[in-house]
Scaffold this active site. Structure first.
Site, PDB file in Angstrom:
ATOM      1  N   HIS A 141       0.823  -1.209   0.000  1.00 28.10           N
ATOM      2  CA  HIS A 141       0.000   0.000   0.000  1.00 28.10           C
ATOM      3  C   HIS A 141       0.863   1.266   0.000  1.00 28.10           C
ATOM      4  O   HIS A 141       2.049   1.244   0.345  1.00 28.10           O
ATOM      5  CB  HIS A 141      -0.919   0.022   1.226  1.00 28.10           C
ATOM      6  CG  HIS A 141      -0.157   0.030   2.521  1.00 28.10           C
ATOM      7  ND1 HIS A 141       0.408   1.167   3.059  1.00 28.10           N
ATOM      8  CD2 HIS A 141       0.145  -0.976   3.377  1.00 28.10           C
ATOM      9  CE1 HIS A 141       1.023   0.882   4.192  1.00 28.10           C
ATOM     10  NE2 HIS A 141       0.886  -0.423   4.402  1.00 28.10           N
ATOM     11  N   GLU A 151      -1.885  -7.151   7.345  1.00 28.05           N
ATOM     12  CA  GLU A 151      -0.577  -7.104   7.997  1.00 28.05           C
ATOM     13  C   GLU A 151      -0.577  -8.012   9.218  1.00 28.05           C
ATOM     14  O   GLU A 151      -1.650  -8.413   9.719  1.00 28.05           O
ATOM     15  CB  GLU A 151      -0.284  -5.644   8.406  1.00 28.05           C
ATOM     16  CG  GLU A 151       1.068  -5.410   9.050  1.00 28.05           C
ATOM     17  CD  GLU A 151       2.222  -5.731   8.117  1.00 28.05           C
ATOM     18  OE1 GLU A 151       2.415  -6.925   7.830  1.00 28.05           O
ATOM     19  OE2 GLU A 151       2.933  -4.802   7.695  1.00 28.05           O
TER      20      GLU A 151
END
Length: 221
Positions: free
Chosen positions: A10, A87
């Site tokens: 990202h 994550e």
């Protein structure tokens, strides 16, 4: 033959800019982070994606949308959100300054290190994840086994959804991308901090994967 995966980190978030552990916390993209998404989209614009996915965290969803906005090859317009590609969960260390976390983790290791990247380079990703879980006083953080069970389930999901030769976009996260690299026998890659908007290209096979590119912010595909 294999499924062609393009796994993108990202764009920069405010937690990235402030050097804070982010994990499952959801800080928005900075203006620079928005540009990271557009830049990745420009490099990947000519690839027809048979599937487009992101983790279900906002920074990954938004980055995937920026990438797909730039696509010119009749790819999906909206990413499908997959929890599995989140994550690592950092538990009590979520939102904490990276230097503070590193100082805490040094108490649990025998070899000195100055940064989290040094910890990974010295001990490996799995050990780094396990150390975070051990050091978390509430033990909320994921350890390596928990994290990999989740991510490997995500890969099985992609294998179920797609066939050999398909091109698949996944927008995920830095520690997860490094962990994937190590699971597929590239500790040298795992030791690198992943740049925002960088591409890791994998050939996903039935039982393993081969890494073709890592931390790539320059190739126009």
């Amino acid at each position: 033959m294999a499924i062609n995966l393009y796994i993108v980190r990202h764009g920069e978030t405010y937690f990235n800019f402030l050097h804070r552990f982010q994990g499952w916390s959801d800080a928005p993209l900075t203006p620079k982070g928005i540009q990271h998404g557009h830049d990745a989209g420009t490099r990947l614009a000519r690839i027809h994606f048979d599937g487009a996915y992101s983790s279900d965290l906002t920074r990954a969803i938004h980055t995937a949308r920026y990438i797909l906005q730039n696509n010119t090859a009749d790819s999906p317009k909206e990413p499908t959100q997959l929890f599995d590609f989140r994550e690592q969960f950092f538990g009590s260390f979520e939102g904490v300054n990276g230097e503070t976390v590193t100082t805490t983790l040094t108490a649990y290791k025998t070899e000195p290190f100055e940064t989290y990247a040094n910890l990974i380079a010295t001990y490996g990703m799995a050990d780094a994840m396990n150390t975070i879980q051990i050091a978390d006083p509430f033990h909320f953080a994921e350890d390596d086994a928990q994290w990999w069970a989740r991510v490997s389930h995500g890969f099985d999901d992609i294998r179920f959804r797609h066939k050999d030769g398909d091109n698949v976009l996944i927008v995920s996260h830095g520690t997860t991308i490094r962990g994937i690299a190590e699971k597929f026998a590239r500790h040298d890659f795992a030791s690198e901090s992943v740049k925002n908007g960088a591409v890791m290209q994998l050939a996903l096979e039935p039982d393993t994967a081969s890494i073709l590119r890592f931390n790539d912010v320059t190739t126009v595909f």
